[in-house]
Scaffold this active site. Structure first.
Site, PDB file in Angstrom:
ATOM      1  N   SER A  36       0.869  -1.184   0.000  1.00 16.96           N
ATOM      2  CA  SER A  36       0.000   0.000   0.000  1.00 16.96           C
ATOM      3  C   SER A  36       0.901   1.228   0.000  1.00 16.96           C
ATOM      4  CB  SER A  36      -0.896   0.000   1.234  1.00 16.96           C
ATOM      5  OG  SER A  36      -0.104   0.023   2.406  1.00 16.96           O
ATOM      6  N   SER A 125     -12.910 -15.058   3.050  1.00 17.59           N
ATOM      7  CA  SER A 125     -13.052 -15.089   1.585  1.00 17.59           C
ATOM      8  C   SER A 125     -13.949 -16.237   1.154  1.00 17.59           C
ATOM      9  CB  SER A 125     -11.664 -15.273   0.969  1.00 17.59           C
ATOM     10  OG  SER A 125     -11.765 -15.598  -0.392  1.00 17.59           O
ATOM     11  N   TYR A 150      -2.751 -19.461   0.706  1.00 15.43           N
ATOM     12  CA  TYR A 150      -3.554 -18.264   0.979  1.00 15.43           C
ATOM     13  C   TYR A 150      -4.956 -18.657   1.463  1.00 15.43           C
ATOM     14  CZ  TYR A 150      -7.031 -14.728  -0.014  1.00 15.43           C
ATOM     15  OH  TYR A 150      -8.118 -13.911   0.093  1.00 15.43           O
ATOM     16  N   LYS A 154      -7.138 -18.349   5.393  1.00 20.11           N
ATOM     17  CA  LYS A 154      -8.489 -17.843   5.701  1.00 20.11           C
ATOM     18  C   LYS A 154      -9.270 -18.882   6.508  1.00 20.11           C
ATOM     19  CE  LYS A 154      -7.810 -13.898   3.871  1.00 20.11           C
ATOM     20  NZ  LYS A 154      -7.582 -12.755   4.766  1.00 20.11           N
TER      21      LYS A 154
HETATM   22  C1  UD1 Z   1      -8.857 -14.895  -6.425  1.00 25.44           C
HETATM   23  C2  UD1 Z   1      -8.717 -15.989  -5.438  1.00 25.44           C
HETATM   24  C3  UD1 Z   1      -9.459 -15.639  -4.184  1.00 25.44           C
HETATM   25  C4  UD1 Z   1      -8.920 -14.374  -3.607  1.00 25.44           C
HETATM   26  C5  UD1 Z   1      -8.982 -13.285  -4.637  1.00 25.44           C
HETATM   27  C6  UD1 Z   1      -8.173 -12.145  -4.067  1.00 25.44           C
HETATM   28  C7  UD1 Z   1      -8.442 -18.107  -6.637  1.00 25.44           C
HETATM   29  C8  UD1 Z   1      -9.086 -19.404  -6.990  1.00 25.44           C
HETATM   30  N1  UD1 Z   1      -9.198 -17.254  -5.963  1.00 25.44           N
HETATM   31  O1  UD1 Z   1     -10.222 -14.837  -6.828  1.00 25.44           O
HETATM   32  O2  UD1 Z   1      -9.291 -16.650  -3.233  1.00 25.44           O
HETATM   33  O3  UD1 Z   1      -9.663 -14.037  -2.473  1.00 25.44           O
HETATM   34  O4  UD1 Z   1      -8.401 -13.682  -5.874  1.00 25.44           O
HETATM   35  O5  UD1 Z   1      -8.250 -11.033  -4.846  1.00 25.44           O
HETATM   36  O6  UD1 Z   1      -7.320 -17.857  -6.968  1.00 25.44           O
HETATM   37  N2  UD1 Z   1      -9.349 -13.868 -15.133  1.00 25.44           N
HETATM   38  C9  UD1 Z   1      -9.025 -13.824 -16.477  1.00 25.44           C
HETATM   39  N3  UD1 Z   1      -7.905 -13.129 -16.841  1.00 25.44           N
HETATM   40  C10 UD1 Z   1      -7.108 -12.468 -15.928  1.00 25.44           C
HETATM   41  C11 UD1 Z   1      -7.454 -12.534 -14.571  1.00 25.44           C
HETATM   42  C12 UD1 Z   1      -8.578 -13.252 -14.193  1.00 25.44           C
HETATM   43  O7  UD1 Z   1      -9.717 -14.386 -17.319  1.00 25.44           O
HETATM   44  O8  UD1 Z   1      -6.095 -11.876 -16.343  1.00 25.44           O
HETATM   45  C13 UD1 Z   1     -10.569 -14.604 -14.712  1.00 25.44           C
HETATM   46  C14 UD1 Z   1     -10.291 -15.738 -13.749  1.00 25.44           C
HETATM   47  O9  UD1 Z   1     -10.026 -16.907 -14.441  1.00 25.44           O
HETATM   48  C15 UD1 Z   1     -11.603 -15.778 -12.973  1.00 25.44           C
HETATM   49  C16 UD1 Z   1     -12.086 -14.334 -12.959  1.00 25.44           C
HETATM   50  O10 UD1 Z   1     -11.390 -13.692 -14.025  1.00 25.44           O
HETATM   51  O11 UD1 Z   1     -12.548 -16.557 -13.654  1.00 25.44           O
HETATM   52  C17 UD1 Z   1     -11.780 -13.616 -11.683  1.00 25.44           C
HETATM   53  O12 UD1 Z   1     -10.401 -13.783 -11.365  1.00 25.44           O
HETATM   54  P1  UD1 Z   1      -9.681 -12.999 -10.176  1.00 25.44           P
HETATM   55  O13 UD1 Z   1      -9.984 -11.571 -10.285  1.00 25.44           O
HETATM   56  O14 UD1 Z   1      -8.260 -13.421 -10.173  1.00 25.44           O
HETATM   57  O15 UD1 Z   1     -10.412 -13.509  -8.864  1.00 25.44           O
HETATM   58  P2  UD1 Z   1     -10.627 -15.002  -8.317  1.00 25.44           P
HETATM   59  O16 UD1 Z   1      -9.715 -15.949  -8.976  1.00 25.44           O
HETATM   60  O17 UD1 Z   1     -12.076 -15.296  -8.398  1.00 25.44           O
END
Ligand code: UD1
Length: 338
Positions: A36, A125, A150, A154
């Site tokens: 931060s 989470s 991680y 939690k």
């Molecule tokens: C992730 C963590 C979660 C954590 C959170 C913190 C996992 C399984 N979960 O959530 O535990 O609390 O981050 O911020 O790792 N996506 C793309 N392209 C990208 C990035 C993401 O397609 O460049 C997709 C991912 O595949 C997913 C969705 O976007 O389907 C959300 O991804 P993200 O924002 O990373 O969150 P989570 O994976 O849900």
């Protein structure tokens, strides 16, 4: 009433400090500035007109934690955000994650016990549910074996708090966040990802501004309508508000047991493609993206049943996913100006 916010200069922490100050709470922030910036303090001050107290302390430094609590014996409550949160990094550096997320939690709870402090809010989470058996997810659904250190911190964190609330009469609420996104509508505070963003929305905004060449969409062969994975994206301002409501519940002794858990989401799932389309529409721009392989460890679909939070906390998300995508973009534009 004075509330300690650990990690109060981080993404969710800073928005929560704003919400607390707007509600008349006096806030003292502890942050080690590892993920931060001290400038966030100015953003909070500009939005609320009040500069919160700030102490740069690393919560792993037990002596400093003890000293802090000796100086602040009048805390009405503690909201504990300070933690590491990068899933991938946690796989590479599990001990760092256990130290940062578990040791610090123990130190805080010990000091609460020493000073007979009662009210504690913990950042949990939806990752604790893993791949859910049914949707939407309720708080009664099982906690699945964690997929990363991680995620494990939690789960373990919740267990430590459950045991401590039983043994020491501590009152605690764990808020299980779904996917926090967006920024304050003033564009004075927002998310500050460290290096290349791992999360979807900061990657999208950085691609739109030209900091990243292209967004990779991780998989379009999931068993969902458009083949991309589904999450429950919640505006960080709504999420912040849930902490104020939860703290008030504890302070006013409205809690029904010493340890309560609430899902904090919108109750609505959006696919990655829906997010991309909505981002393009609300901000009137085109995003460069391509479909790539699935990302390891990703679950197919997750969204919250929010009825328990609505009924018990009287809290419900007010802002839309579109609001969040607009605010996230305004924040990225503001960052670009700096
Ligand atoms: C992730 C963590 C979660 C954590 C959170 C913190 C996992 C399984 N979960 O959530 O535990 O609390 O981050 O911020 O790792 N996506 C793309 N392209 C990208 C990035 C993401 O397609 O460049 C997709 C991912 O595949 C997913 C969705 O976007 O389907 C959300 O991804 P993200 O924002 O990373 O969150 P989570 O994976 O849900």
């Amino acid at each position: 009433m004075k509330v300690l916010v650990t990690g109060g200069l981080g993404f969710i922490g800073s928005h929560t400090v704003v919400a607390l100050q707007n509600k008349g709470y006096e806030v003292v922030i502890i942050d080690n500035l590892s993920n931060s910036s001290i400038e966030v303090l100015d953003g909070i001050t500009k939005i609320t007109g009040i500069q919160p107290a700030f102490e740069k302390i690393d919560l792993r430094d037990k002596n400093k934690v003890v000293d802090f609590f000796n100086r602040h014996t009048d805390l009405a409550g503690i909201i504990h955000f300070a933690a590491s949160k990068a899933v991938n990094e946690s796989v590479q550096k599990p001990l760092l994650y256990y130290e940062n997320n578990i040791t610090t939690l123990i130190y805080l709870l010990q000091q609460m016990q020493v000073h007979a402090l009662q009210n504690f809010i913990f950042s949990s989470s939806c990752t604790v549910y893993g791949e859910p058996d049914k949707l939407p997810i309720t708080e009664k659904d099982p906690v699945k074996p964690a997929l990363s250190p991680y995620g494990n911190t939690k789960q373990i964190g919740e267990e430590i708090i459950r045991d401590s609330s039983k043994a020491y009469g501590l009152k605690a609420i764990a808020l299980r966040y779904f996917n926090p996104i967006g920024a304050h509508p003033s564009a004075l505070i927002g998310e500050l990802p460290n290096g290349v963003p791992q999360n979807l929305i900061p990657f999208i905004t950085q691609t739109a501004i030209g900091k990243r060449a292209q967004l990779s969409v991780f998989g379009d062969d999931y068993p969902t309508e458009d083949g991309t994975a589904i999450r429950d994206y919640i505006h960080v301002v709504d999420l912040a508000q849930s902490h104020v409501v939860a703290m008030e519940r504890l302070i006013q002794k409205k809690n029904k047991s010493n340890f309560e858990i609430f899902n904090i989401g919108t109750g609505r799932g959006s696919s990655v493609m829906e997010i991309i389309k909505a981002f393009e529409k609300v901000n009137n721009l085109k995003l460069n993206y391509k479909i790539v392989d699935r990302r390891e460890g990703d679950v197919v679909a997750v969204w919250a049943d929010t009825s328990f939070a609505e009924k018990e906390l009287g809290w419900k998300a007010q802002l839309s996913m579109e609001d969040a995508l607009r605010d996230a973009w305004q924040w990225e534009l503001k960052l670009a100006q700096k």
